[in-house]
Design an enzyme around this catalytic site. Structure first.
Site, short mmCIF file in Angstrom:
data_model
loop_
_atom_site.label_atom_id
_atom_site.label_comp_id
_atom_site.label_asym_id
_atom_site.label_seq_id
_atom_site.Cartn_x
_atom_site.Cartn_y
_atom_site.Cartn_z
N LYS A 147 5.39 11.85 17.60
CA LYS A 147 4.94 11.60 16.24
C LYS A 147 4.70 12.91 15.49
CE LYS A 147 2.30 7.84 18.32
NZ LYS A 147 2.36 8.42 19.68
N ASP B 1 5.43 7.90 25.43
CA ASP B 1 4.96 8.03 24.05
C ASP B 1 3.94 9.16 23.97
OD1 ASP B 1 4.40 6.97 21.23
OD2 ASP B 1 2.42 6.86 22.16
N TYR C 209 -1.50 15.32 19.92
CA TYR C 209 -2.11 15.16 21.24
C TYR C 209 -2.19 16.49 21.99
CZ TYR C 209 -1.01 10.13 20.69
OH TYR C 209 -0.90 8.83 20.25
N HIS D 186 2.83 9.76 11.98
CA HIS D 186 1.63 9.34 12.70
C HIS D 186 0.66 8.53 11.84
CE1 HIS D 186 -0.82 10.69 16.43
NE2 HIS D 186 -1.26 9.52 16.00
N PRO E 109 12.91 0.61 26.09
CA PRO E 109 12.07 -0.15 27.03
C PRO E 109 10.79 -0.62 26.34
CG PRO E 109 12.87 1.87 28.05
CD PRO E 109 13.19 1.97 26.60
#
Length: 296
Positions: free
Chosen positions: A75, A45, A50, A108, A15
């Protein structure tokens, strides 16, 4: 509304409009992901650095959707670069997400000061791809020279290069290099109106107060953010907007019911300042940040 799909260079369908969770706290991530999926997003994502992969997985499960209905992208952080380390990075991510297969796993940063480790990490991604533990592999923040060197010394062309890209910073040379190699350009900070990184971009102009974008938004009865996201999609890019506010999450998805003219697209293209809002991949070695990814 229905998301547009893009076919990656290995035939995997993704998508085009994804939902990002950068700087979303673990406490708010699961609810935001659940809201996004119930809104219509089917592409999430995230990233090891994170610190919210576990909550992304929780939000996906809360949504009630089958695993096959959600495209998961994450990532590998530079502290896990190296062949064996990156193989283990997949195990950590898959465990936190509680999935057996990741749809798109990317590096990343190029980490040019330790690029041998970067290439070893990418070779591990190739192994994971061959073992079908991931469906596609890619990179993030790679400049043309990084991309050329990687492709020269590895066997699988990256499916995606995720880069900072918005109307004030279009990185045309990177986009051209991506297109040359058959790599899909994916935009992080696709709206460009938020300071994502402390220490970078504090003095830049916000796209969200741009008069040209405002004029185009008024013509279509849309917001400036919606115009920018539509601009990405019409030019064949993937875009990853981020929000934890339900109304904004919904607003960012309402971009499939209008079309920008060629003149409007050209006006947006002309806004490029050539100035980054985030860090330069060559100027700061991410290894120096001293971030390591926990096991759990």
């Amino acid at each position: 509304m229905t998301n547009i799909s893009l076919k990656l260079n290995n035939g995997v369908v993704m998508p085009s409009l994804g939902f990002g969770v950068f700087q979303s706290s673990p406490e708010e991530t699961a609810a935001a992901v659940e809201t996004a999926l119930k809104t219509g997003y089917r592409h999430i994502d995230t990233a090891a650095v994170y610190g919210n992969e576990r909550q992304v997985g929780e939000g996906i499960r809360r949504s009630g959707l089958e695993r096959s209905q959600v495209f998961i992208e994450t990532k590998v952080w530079v502290s896990d670069y190296g062949y064996d380390q990156t193989l283990h990075a997949f195990d950590k991510a898959a465990d936190k997400l509680r999935v057996e297969q990741i749809d798109l796993l990317i590096l990343h940063q190029p980490a040019p000061k330790g690029f041998d480790a970067t290439m070893a990490a990418y070779r591990a991604l190739e192994t994971l791809l061959a073992e079908r533990k991931v469906r596609s592999i890619g990179v993030s923040n790679f400049m043309p020279r990084h991309l050329a060197r990687l492709i020269e010394h590895t066997g699988v062309v990256p499916a995606v290069n995720q880069i900072e890209l918005h109307p004030y910073f279009t990185q045309s040379e990177v986009q051209q290099a991506n297109a040359q190699y058959g790599v899909l350009t994916q935009a992080w900070s696709p709206i460009g109106g938020i300071t994502f990184y402390p220490g970078w971009g504090e003095h830049r102009r916000s796209t969200l107060s741009d008069p040209v974008l405002g004029e185009i938004a008024d013509v279509h009865g849309k917001t400036l953010a919606q115009v920018m996201l539509r601009w990405h999609l019409q030019q064949g890019r993937s875009a990853i907007p981020k929000s934890t506010t339900p109304a904004r999450i919904a607003e960012n998805f309402e971009v499939f019911d209008f079309e920008l003219s060629a003149e409007e697209t050209a006006r947006i293209d002309a806004l490029d300042t050539g100035v980054r809002h985030g860090p330069d991949p060559d100027e700061r070695d991410p290894i120096s940040l001293g971030i390591t990814i926990p096991e759990a």
